[in-house]
Design an enzyme around this catalytic site. Structure first.
Site, PDB file in Angstrom:
ATOM      1  N   GLN A 129       0.848  -1.194   0.000  1.00 40.88           N
ATOM      2  CA  GLN A 129       0.000   0.000   0.000  1.00 40.88           C
ATOM      3  C   GLN A 129       0.884   1.245   0.000  1.00 40.88           C
ATOM      4  OE1 GLN A 129      -2.308   0.213   3.564  1.00 40.88           O
ATOM      5  NE2 GLN A 129      -3.740   1.742   2.790  1.00 40.88           N
ATOM      6  N   GLY A 130       0.776   2.065  -1.027  1.00 40.70           N
ATOM      7  CA  GLY A 130       1.594   3.273  -1.118  1.00 40.70           C
ATOM      8  C   GLY A 130       0.763   4.522  -0.899  1.00 40.70           C
ATOM      9  N   SER A 132       0.940   6.764   2.531  1.00 42.23           N
ATOM     10  CA  SER A 132       1.627   7.803   3.314  1.00 42.23           C
ATOM     11  C   SER A 132       2.920   8.274   2.662  1.00 42.23           C
ATOM     12  CB  SER A 132       1.992   7.270   4.702  1.00 42.23           C
ATOM     13  OG  SER A 132       0.844   6.939   5.419  1.00 42.23           O
ATOM     14  N   SER A 164       4.146  -1.353   3.904  1.00 38.02           N
ATOM     15  CA  SER A 164       4.359  -2.655   4.537  1.00 38.02           C
ATOM     16  C   SER A 164       4.593  -3.720   3.495  1.00 38.02           C
ATOM     17  CB  SER A 164       3.115  -3.065   5.327  1.00 38.02           C
ATOM     18  OG  SER A 164       2.652  -2.001   6.083  1.00 38.02           O
ATOM     19  N   GLU A 247      -9.863  -0.932   6.248  1.00 40.27           N
ATOM     20  CA  GLU A 247      -8.710  -1.228   7.091  1.00 40.27           C
ATOM     21  C   GLU A 247      -9.039  -1.060   8.574  1.00 40.27           C
ATOM     22  OE1 GLU A 247      -5.471   1.204   5.867  1.00 40.27           O
ATOM     23  OE2 GLU A 247      -3.967   0.110   7.027  1.00 40.27           O
ATOM     24  N   SER A 379      -3.960   7.772  12.902  1.00 45.25           N
ATOM     25  CA  SER A 379      -3.658   7.870  14.330  1.00 45.25           C
ATOM     26  C   SER A 379      -4.944   8.060  15.129  1.00 45.25           C
ATOM     27  CB  SER A 379      -2.730   9.056  14.582  1.00 45.25           C
ATOM     28  OG  SER A 379      -3.460  10.256  14.402  1.00 45.25           O
ATOM     29  N   GLU A 381      -5.646  10.387  17.005  1.00 47.09           N
ATOM     30  CA  GLU A 381      -6.082  11.780  16.882  1.00 47.09           C
ATOM     31  C   GLU A 381      -6.955  11.948  15.630  1.00 47.09           C
ATOM     32  OE1 GLU A 381      -2.940  10.830  17.541  1.00 47.09           O
ATOM     33  OE2 GLU A 381      -2.820  11.500  19.627  1.00 47.09           O
TER      34      GLU A 381
END
Lengths: 396, 391, 396, 391
Positions: A129-130, A132, A164, A247, A379, A381
């Site tokens: 997965q590309g 970030s 990953s 996800e 995250s 947040e």
């Protein structure tokens, strides 16, 4: 509301359980384990996925036309439970199976589905997965990786991070900017990139656990055929949001829940065995409270998943509610592993490789892993903001 | 009454801080993990600055300072993840100064002060839990001395230590005592541990019929307790240092790192988290400094003060480590940034010399004893007085 | 660092302790208590303040020229401890003694000091605080209460809220807008308002505890002489910040700490006495952990205060660090009272007035009071922002 | 398998929600505190909607529904702070349906279904702690029946109840049993409590040589446990309702209230707090619904499921009440806004029918028993198997 299983569901469970008993080596999860070497472990996982596929146990919930068996959500739940109960290895192609497939089934063209789905199922092609980038983490929409349309190809330049398993991947699902003028959410496209294309370089990123699951991926004039665009050009953001919701959702969480439950059971066993003089750790009321809290929270994680499945059965789509699932479990699991080390007392620091380590040092490794739970897949947040704004309707 | 350090104490702290930041930055840990041991130049550096002579009386070549003088320096050792051998050696020094015979002091203190003697503390045992009560390592009187048998867990840097302080149980009075053994005494075997803390080496020490002479016994009643309390106080102060460092690092990153076109520290989610970390770490410092004072000046208050500090500082440092990783996001989870070195050391300090639960239990027991209250069944007469405490 | 007392300090403590023994009725705090009626209690507290003054024990840290005895900070700490140890009543004129006095000593004119300070000390004049408004709570600088200069008077119109003890007050320290054009922090002035001035109306605000400590205060063409302006016109905001820092600081916190400590001691006593069959609440390890946590946190509150005093001795002024003090204790104390009710078990709900209530129902009342700790004197959210921006230097 | 309610169950819930919001808004509580009792019209209203007949078999004039059908309605009762007499009556109904003899059912169920019989549960005792083990109220067999003696604490709305269910201990087998007594039986004395919860009246019930006939004994082994678990499950679901209401109120206020020129809900400090409340309350609902299912369909899973729910829902509701007050700021601390009614009821529900600690302890005991693990000293054989669980 009904927690019982139909005879057909029970048969499905028994059939799977029997298959697993034969497919896994004797003593699996008790005396026989995955290899410690990362590469060997990855290859073992891929092999396991291929074995599942050969046995007809891959992509069970996928439509039959793409090689699945069209299992019901309940069967899917049973499937996750049984694999985890058997301590079966995780697959290597998690991104392919869970994210790419869901994305292509919903947003891909028929020819994309035909090209890619069956090879995901068979374990022939592994995905990474590309999304970030170094400067686009929580603020994912500010990605800079740029895909310039040049005839029937996109030419991609940029850098991705936290990809990953990229070192094992054949394909990458990539977010790239395709319009520099548009507002940042409106100039992004989703591409399917062959990892063998010239111009792709990987650099492994070592994690705090010492493992190298993640990579930095550099793209330098990487040519991607136009037909590998998913959905419309500049419409990639919304599609990516579906991918991310998947996800964060119940399907992913249920598999995790059962693994957490296994760790918790091992911990309870440890707490019963770890002795100080006459008494065991489990005799201490204060530790009992924390262990009980872990039991409660991990059990509720399962119930959350089942409620979510049941909402899907009613036809409710994946959405911002998945952030509640993810926020819940990431903190419940972090607490679980803090408690685990607390239970071990003065032996808390003894890690894998030490003869005196409790349960082979698994809790220390899980403790380190758990620090990422509240960071990846958005995250905590970011999840709280999504929940606040999109579930509760609070103003931006 | 003054709950502050002197200008000299702050200056001394600053000198250590500068030295450690210059000669022992985080990069050193990264090297250390692959290229061990790095401790020797550090030891020489710390020694050169006078660290190991601080607690040693001038008569034995030291500076004759006290534990309060040490407190801010210990904070720096914690912040820079200095070798636990330093902490152990300082706790041993305190013990020798307070409980050693003149002969023992003359034998060991000059070497400690000059940095040529390193001490490792061999206390914890498998199956003994926290505290001293569960220890079973035995010391049997033999002609002219003692014979020690037992296995000790998580002894820091024993492989490079010169002297081991071993807590063992004498059969006569079931009394725990402290024995000073040369590390190379016959019958001592070391097995390296693999631990979470990759910035230090811990070993299992097995004592098989180790013979020592009568002079190896340090002090009598209370020495083992003192050693445990001093070590716990040092751990508490080091935890404050770790917490301060994690706060500092998190705040610095939050000022620089931009997302959504703004420094992330401008978002309340990050800003308020840092504020909570600051409050906890500052309160932890209050507790740790008071424990340092009690260790130095008020031994009868020390157990309670140390337990207050060790329990609170552990929790505060843990929260700061977790908070720093979270504020950094993905980059915080990478090996190379190095936040995990703090997380790992923090976990060791949290779970050695008594964890937070164990110390809280002791705080309560001490508090109830001071109030003249008992647990269990002797409190019936209080019920009535309680009813009168209206409103 | 030195926690011992000089002989002079010890004499000061003994002298005060002896005076308190004589001044308070026999059995005070054990069999004799403050009246339950709110008005009677308020009058009792005022009377107590006057008694303190008559005995020479009022404003002990004030400069001698304003009627104080110029006590050292250490003596001030001893004073707070001894009054709390004797369970002496709080005064009624807390705002006058702690906030108005500090503000006037620092920012007032000499004639204001002469006019007001000695009457605060003597208990002749009680003060209230007119800062917050219905639409200016956390955002205090957006106050709308307007003071129009008209010759040698200000004419004040507006509404204030949470004006504690206004019903007993002779004077009010009031924040008012004096410039409508300036940026909001730069158009505010601080006025001293005689509560007997025509145009002031009070409406009591009942709190969740059932008490009426607070009021709404309505000001309708209230005329305030110009000489009652504190500091320069439109410079009130900065002065008010000093006042608020004092409200959040160690002097206030030390007195509270000792009262919390008393409640905690009573709770430990209760935990030792409350029995289930053979065992007492204090025998339960899980409760012991929570009680110990309370002991630790309340003790650290004391240490925080002492460190703060010591910083003052070094000459460091009140500032944003006081927000750390306040944020710490408000949550420590809220946890303490949650724990208190937990210790009481099935009797947790039995409140003051019930014959079976533990310790006369004091814990229930304190529990309700504690909910305001994280709201008044600046909410915890405001304190965290102050700490983040002004102590840690994080960007706005 | 389906962990969702049916469309009919949602509709039934909505009908109650509409009724309660219209006829029993928060303003009613304000009145109630000064102008008690208000319960009668509410009771008639709830009864008219069929609440008390839900669990009653059709043969006895009820709707013959199950506990799952009740769950969403209980959430509404919780949310609207309805009288605890409703919860007690429903728990009693469940007991009579499961454990009552045909004669007992015929005697009480029609009245319950029609709303003419209210039941109060007399279980807790001073000095008995949480759970049933410490209860000492005695039931002694006498000619033709039993004689009951003891004092019960915190009995809700006993003054207006028609029937008391009393848990008492038979001497023969030390077995706890449930007795149904008319509230006006000779020897029953009531003393009103003053409690935190000013939206309901609780009383102390003293039983002095109260005689009842043999038919008053409901069920045998297990009835008292069932009553306690059902009451705890109801409390858990009501706590979810309170949590949901506090979340809703906090979010609404955060949308409207402006400070610094923006709605306060746009600040992360408020937004994220509301998000955490939402996650906790939603997870609490998962736990509570599962407990409702277990009570209805799987009695052997019920104790663990109820304890999971009661412990988690109590904590979640408390956090929501505290969060709602904090989000409101000063106005949240005023009597008239009324958030305190929820805080007060929440605290009663948290600390009755077993508090979170008690239920967590039971969760662990049940979990270990299921795993075949024991506390204490019989686990030595496991140590070895554990060492093999690498990694």
């Amino acid at each position: 509301m009904d927690f019982s299983y139909t005879p057909a569901e029970t048969r499905f469970r028994e059939e799977l359980r029997a298959w697993l008993r034969d497919a896994l080596p004797p003593g699996w999860g008790k005396t026989v384990f995955e290899p410690e070497d990362e590469d060997a472990r990855a290859m073992g996982r891929l092999e396991w996925e291929r074995k599942l596929h050969a046995g007809g146990w891959s992509g069970i919930n996928w439509p039959k036309k793409y090689g699945g068996r069209g299992a019901t959500l309940v069967e899917q739940g049973i499937y996750a439970e049984e694999l985890a109960r058997a301590r079966a290895p995780e697959g290597l192609n998690i991104i392919g199976r869970n994210l790419v497939s869901a994305t292509l089934i919903r947003h891909g063209t028929e020819s994309q589905r035909e090209r890619f789905l069956s090879k995901i199922l068979s374990g022939e092609e592994v995905w990474c997965q590309g999304f970030s980038e170094p400067n686009a983490g929580s603020d994912l929409a500010s990605i800079r990786c740029f895909a310039q349309l040049d005839g029937d190809h996109f030419v991609v330049n940029g850098q991705k991070v936290w990809t990953s398993f990229a070192q094992y991947a054949n394909w990458c699902i990539l977010l790239a900017r395709t319009n520099l003028e548009a507002p940042k959410h409106k100039g992004i496209s989703l591409l399917l990139v062959d990892m063998r294309t010239p111009g792709i370089t990987l650099r492994p990123l070592k994690q705090i656990s010492g493992e190298c699951e993640f990579n930095e991926t550099f793209l330098d004039d990487v040519r991607v055929p136009r037909e590998n665009l998913v959905g419309e050009i500049n419409e990639g953001w919304k599609i990516a949001m579906t991918t991310l919701a998947a996800e964060r959702g119940a399907e992913d969480a249920l598999g995790r829940q059962i693994r957490f439950k296994q760790e918790l059971d091992t911990l309870l066993l440890a707490a019963t065995s770890l002795r100080t003089g006459e008494s065991a750790a489990i005799d201490d009321s204060a530790l009992r409270q924390k262990l009980a809290k872990a039991v409660v929270e991990i059990e509720i994680m399962r119930l959350n998943c089942l409620r979510s499945f049941s909402r899907w059965i009613r036809g409710i789509q994946l959405g911002p509610e998945e952030s509640m699932m993810k926020l819940y479990w990431s903190h419940a699991a972090q607490d679980l592993f803090e408690t685990a080390l607390e239970v071990l007392g003065p032996k808390a620091a003894l890690a894998a490789g030490d003869a005196s380590a409790v349960a082979g040092g698994r809790f220390q490794l899980s403790f380190l892993h758990s620090k990422a739970f509240s960071i990846y897949s958005g995250s905590s947040e970011i999840q709280r903001t999504i929940i606040g704004e999109r579930v509760l309707g609070l103003p931006k | 009454m003054n709950f502050d350090f002197s200008a000299e104490q702050y200056e001394f702290r600053d000198a250590f801080r500068d030295y450690l930041a210059r000669d022992y930055p985080l990069a050193a840990h990264v090297r250390q993990a692959t290229d061990y041991p790095l401790a020797t130049p550090l030891w020489a550096g710390l020694s050169g600055m006078g660290l190991f002579g601080m607690l040693v009386p001038e008569a034995h070549g030291g500076l004759g300072l006290g534990f309060i003088d040490l407190a801010l320096v210990l904070e720096e050792l914690g912040r820079s993840l200095a070798t636990p051998a330093a902490a152990d050696t300082l706790a041993a020094t305190d013990l020798l100064v307070r409980y050693g015979t003149p002969a023992q002091q003359a034998c060991w203190l000059p070497g400690i002060a000059s940095g040529t003697v390193r001490v490792a503390l061999a206390v914890a045992e498998d199956g003994a839990g926290h505290g001293l009560d569960g220890l079973v390592t035995s010391a049997r009187p033999i002609a002219g001395g003692y014979r020690l048998d037992g296995t000790k867990l998580m002894v820091a840097e024993a492989a490079t230590a010169d002297l081991l302080l071993v807590v063992a149980r004498l059969p006569s009075q079931q009394q725990l005592s402290v024995f000073a053994l040369p590390r190379d005494a016959t019958g001592i075997a070391l097995r390296p541990h693999t631990t979470l803390d990759i910035g230090a080496r811990y070993v299992e020490v097995t004592l098989s019929s180790v013979h020592c002479d009568a002079n190896a016994l340090i002090g009598e009643v209370g020495a083992a307790d003192r050693l445990y309390d001093t070590a716990a106080a040092i751990a508490a102060i080091e935890l404050v240092g770790i917490g301060q460092q994690m706060l500092r690092v998190a705040v610095e990153y939050a000022k620089q790192r931009e997302q959504f076109g703004r420094p992330i520290g401008s978002f309340q989610a990050i800003k308020h988290r840092c504020a909570d970390m600051a409050v906890a770490v500052d309160a932890a410092a209050s507790a740790a400094y008071f424990a340092a004072w009690a260790i130095a000046e008020s031994p009868h208050e020390a157990p309670r003060a140390v337990s207050i500090a060790k329990s609170f500082c552990g929790d505060a440092a843990r929260a700061a480590c977790n908070g720093a990783i979270q504020v950094h996001g993905g980059i915080g989870f990478t090996w190379d940034l190095g936040l995990h070195y703090y997380l790992r050391r923090c976990k060791v300090l949290e779970t050695t010399w008594g964890d937070a639960n164990w110390h809280r239990e002791r705080v309560l027991a001490e508090t109830l004893a001071e109030m003249g209250l008992q647990a269990a069944n002797s409190a019936t007469h209080l019920s009535e007085s309680l009813c009168k405490l209206a409103p």
